[in-house]
Motif scaffolding. Sequence first.
Motif, mmCIF file in Angstrom:
data_model
loop_
_atom_site.group_PDB
_atom_site.id
_atom_site.type_symbol
_atom_site.label_atom_id
_atom_site.label_comp_id
_atom_site.label_asym_id
_atom_site.label_seq_id
_atom_site.Cartn_x
_atom_site.Cartn_y
_atom_site.Cartn_z
ATOM 1 N N ASP A 228 0.801 -1.224 0.000
ATOM 2 C CA ASP A 228 0.000 0.000 0.000
ATOM 3 C C ASP A 228 0.834 1.275 0.000
ATOM 4 N N SER A 229 2.155 1.191 0.197
ATOM 5 C CA SER A 229 2.948 2.407 0.400
ATOM 6 C C SER A 229 3.995 2.596 -0.688
ATOM 7 N N LYS A 230 4.713 3.722 -0.581
ATOM 8 C CA LYS A 230 5.734 4.048 -1.574
ATOM 9 C C LYS A 230 6.846 3.001 -1.606
ATOM 10 N N SER A 231 7.193 2.441 -0.450
ATOM 11 C CA SER A 231 8.234 1.412 -0.443
ATOM 12 C C SER A 231 7.766 0.146 -1.153
ATOM 13 N N ASP A 232 6.470 -0.156 -1.071
ATOM 14 C CA ASP A 232 5.914 -1.300 -1.805
ATOM 15 C C ASP A 232 5.869 -1.015 -3.300
ATOM 16 N N LEU A 233 5.626 0.240 -3.640
ATOM 17 C CA LEU A 233 5.582 0.620 -5.054
ATOM 18 C C LEU A 233 6.900 0.288 -5.738
ATOM 19 N N ARG A 234 8.004 0.461 -5.043
ATOM 20 C CA ARG A 234 9.308 0.148 -5.646
ATOM 21 C C ARG A 234 9.403 -1.328 -6.017
ATOM 22 N N VAL A 235 8.840 -2.193 -5.185
ATOM 23 C CA VAL A 235 8.838 -3.625 -5.508
ATOM 24 C C VAL A 235 7.932 -3.882 -6.709
ATOM 25 N N MET A 236 6.780 -3.233 -6.732
ATOM 26 C CA MET A 236 5.860 -3.387 -7.855
ATOM 27 C C MET A 236 6.504 -2.941 -9.164
ATOM 28 N N GLU A 237 7.219 -1.818 -9.108
ATOM 29 C CA GLU A 237 7.863 -1.314 -10.322
ATOM 30 C C GLU A 237 8.980 -2.250 -10.769
ATOM 31 N N TRP A 238 9.735 -2.797 -9.818
ATOM 32 C CA TRP A 238 10.755 -3.790 -10.183
ATOM 33 C C TRP A 238 10.111 -4.986 -10.875
ATOM 34 N N ALA A 239 9.015 -5.498 -10.317
ATOM 35 C CA ALA A 239 8.351 -6.663 -10.911
ATOM 36 C C ALA A 239 7.854 -6.366 -12.319
ATOM 37 N N ALA A 240 7.314 -5.157 -12.522
ATOM 38 C CA ALA A 240 6.808 -4.790 -13.844
ATOM 39 C C ALA A 240 7.946 -4.632 -14.850
ATOM 40 N N GLU A 241 9.003 -3.948 -14.434
ATOM 41 C CA GLU A 241 10.118 -3.703 -15.351
ATOM 42 C C GLU A 241 10.863 -4.983 -15.712
ATOM 43 N N ALA A 242 10.937 -5.913 -14.779
ATOM 44 C CA ALA A 242 11.662 -7.161 -15.015
ATOM 45 C C ALA A 242 10.749 -8.270 -15.531
ATOM 46 N N ASP A 243 9.467 -7.951 -15.789
ATOM 47 C CA ASP A 243 8.490 -8.963 -16.189
ATOM 48 C C ASP A 243 8.512 -10.110 -15.177
ATOM 49 N N ALA A 244 8.505 -9.726 -13.901
ATOM 50 C CA ALA A 244 8.688 -10.703 -12.829
ATOM 51 C C ALA A 244 7.491 -10.783 -11.898
ATOM 52 N N GLY A 245 6.324 -10.288 -12.341
ATOM 53 C CA GLY A 245 5.181 -10.454 -11.477
ATOM 54 C C GLY A 245 4.074 -9.450 -11.707
ATOM 55 N N ILE A 246 3.076 -9.516 -10.829
ATOM 56 C CA ILE A 246 1.903 -8.662 -10.886
ATOM 57 C C ILE A 246 1.744 -7.963 -9.532
ATOM 58 N N ALA A 247 0.965 -6.882 -9.514
ATOM 59 C CA ALA A 247 0.829 -6.073 -8.309
ATOM 60 C C ALA A 247 -0.632 -5.899 -7.938
ATOM 61 N N ALA A 248 -0.894 -5.890 -6.622
ATOM 62 C CA ALA A 248 -2.237 -5.671 -6.101
ATOM 63 C C ALA A 248 -2.157 -4.746 -4.899
ATOM 64 N N ALA A 249 -3.244 -4.001 -4.652
ATOM 65 C CA ALA A 249 -3.238 -3.039 -3.550
ATOM 66 C C ALA A 249 -4.654 -2.841 -3.020
ATOM 67 N N PRO A 250 -4.775 -2.494 -1.738
ATOM 68 C CA PRO A 250 -6.097 -2.137 -1.197
ATOM 69 C C PRO A 250 -6.524 -0.769 -1.697
ATOM 70 N N LYS A 251 -7.813 -0.503 -1.645
ATOM 71 C CA LYS A 251 -8.359 0.745 -2.183
ATOM 72 C C LYS A 251 -7.814 1.976 -1.472
ATOM 73 N N HIS A 252 -7.386 1.821 -0.222
ATOM 74 C CA HIS A 252 -6.908 2.978 0.534
ATOM 75 C C HIS A 252 -5.397 3.164 0.417
ATOM 76 N N ALA A 253 -4.744 2.462 -0.504
ATOM 77 C CA ALA A 253 -3.305 2.610 -0.707
ATOM 78 C C ALA A 253 -2.975 4.028 -1.156
ATOM 79 N N SER A 254 -1.699 4.380 -1.078
ATOM 80 C CA SER A 254 -1.278 5.708 -1.535
ATOM 81 C C SER A 254 -1.607 5.874 -3.016
ATOM 82 N N GLN A 255 -1.787 7.113 -3.431
ATOM 83 C CA GLN A 255 -2.236 7.380 -4.800
ATOM 84 C C GLN A 255 -1.252 6.855 -5.837
ATOM 85 N N ASP A 256 0.040 6.974 -5.566
ATOM 86 C CA ASP A 256 1.035 6.475 -6.522
ATOM 87 C C ASP A 256 0.919 4.969 -6.703
ATOM 88 N N VAL A 257 0.675 4.264 -5.602
ATOM 89 C CA VAL A 257 0.502 2.814 -5.676
ATOM 90 C C VAL A 257 -0.745 2.474 -6.484
#
Length: 415
Positions: free
Chosen positions: A353-382
């Motif tokens: 839900d946070s900016k630190s999690d977003l970095r993992v999500m972006e790594w997964a997307a850039e490396a084609d290494a996974g998918i990302a999910a978040a709760p509705k109340h996560a930070s806007q960037d997430v």
Amino acid sequence: MERYDLLYRLYEEFEADTLRELQDFVDLFPPVDSRIALDYWQDASDELESRKDAIRSSFAAGDAFAEIAARSTRDQTFTALDLHSKYGRAVNALVLDVDETLRSAGRTDNEIPRDTLHLLTEFHEAGVPIVICTGQTLENVKGFTIQGLGNELVHSGDVSIVYEAGTGVFTPGHGSTTKQLLYEDLDPTVREVFSEVRSRVLPQAPDDLRESVHLQGNEFNITLKPNFDIGSDPAEAVIDEGLVYLVDLLGRAVAAAVDGDFGVESAEHWSRAYYADADPEVADVLAAEDAAPECEVDDVPDPIIDLFDRIDVAYYHADAAEIGSLELNKPNGVQAALDVLGVDDPFVLVMGDSKSDLRVMEWAAEADAGIAAAPKHASQDVLTHVLETDELVYDRGDAASMLRTVYVLNLLDER
């Protein structure tokens, strides 16, 4: 017949809602000594198997379809089908934040719900490693993880804990690589700055601030937490004040660590200018606290900038103010954990839900290494990232719904 048509038929012809209710009851029924209650559980178990048998006899992939109907709603199943059509592979590791992701102060009384915990055991039994990825201390995470999942699962060799947002990795059952202190590999100058700030952060704090915050028991990161309920007005006030104090203290420590004749007064304004420019939230707090920088970031000397570039200041509204290393983050910790777990070609589910999690999500997307999910109340960037990728957004406290979707994705991949 295409899978879409088969799954459509599954939900049209069979009472999947009843099947799920029976499955949840059988899975989550609390241990009791009552003979009557146990008989009731056995009756439900027998009915569940009878309904599954009807599905098994109706489809070529009957075992998988029976499990799909018992585990997920129609919407979850077709989301899983879309994911498999897009990526063509199963998730082979879970990367999970905890606070406001698996559990929520607003909906789950800050406990991980039983259905979520049970689904994690189902993934474990299916051979999917679990990486708990959090900003919390190792001892805190170990405690609730063992309490929720059990000592045997946590020490099975298939569970890893990335703690303090990537400063360390703990993977029980892996010998010399069980605990990796990633911060020990940092440049000595960076470690000197952190040591200086840690030694001064409470002793030199103004009296009112020192009485209103405490230093979280991190191994490396420096995190001020409020002595008030997180999210409350008093917590907001002291964390905002604490953020200014940390930024100034960091500036002085960096100036002292860099070779050169840099004054303390200038160092504070350099630090304010740099971190205000780097993070709009920090800039807003500094301005509100009458601590806006009196210089521009272009005025900061290059040697100071070079060290600031390696150190992160994080602000969590009414929750925490933190200094961490930009070279130690959740993506690096996750990759270290996956290496120990033997996940050589990762395709992970990242939930956060946070900016630190977003970095993992972006790594997964850039490396084609996974998918990302978040709760509705996560930070806007997430939320923006998740909505722009696969739209895997779930209600507060309902991480189980996303785990069910991915569980079905993996079942579809087995067919």
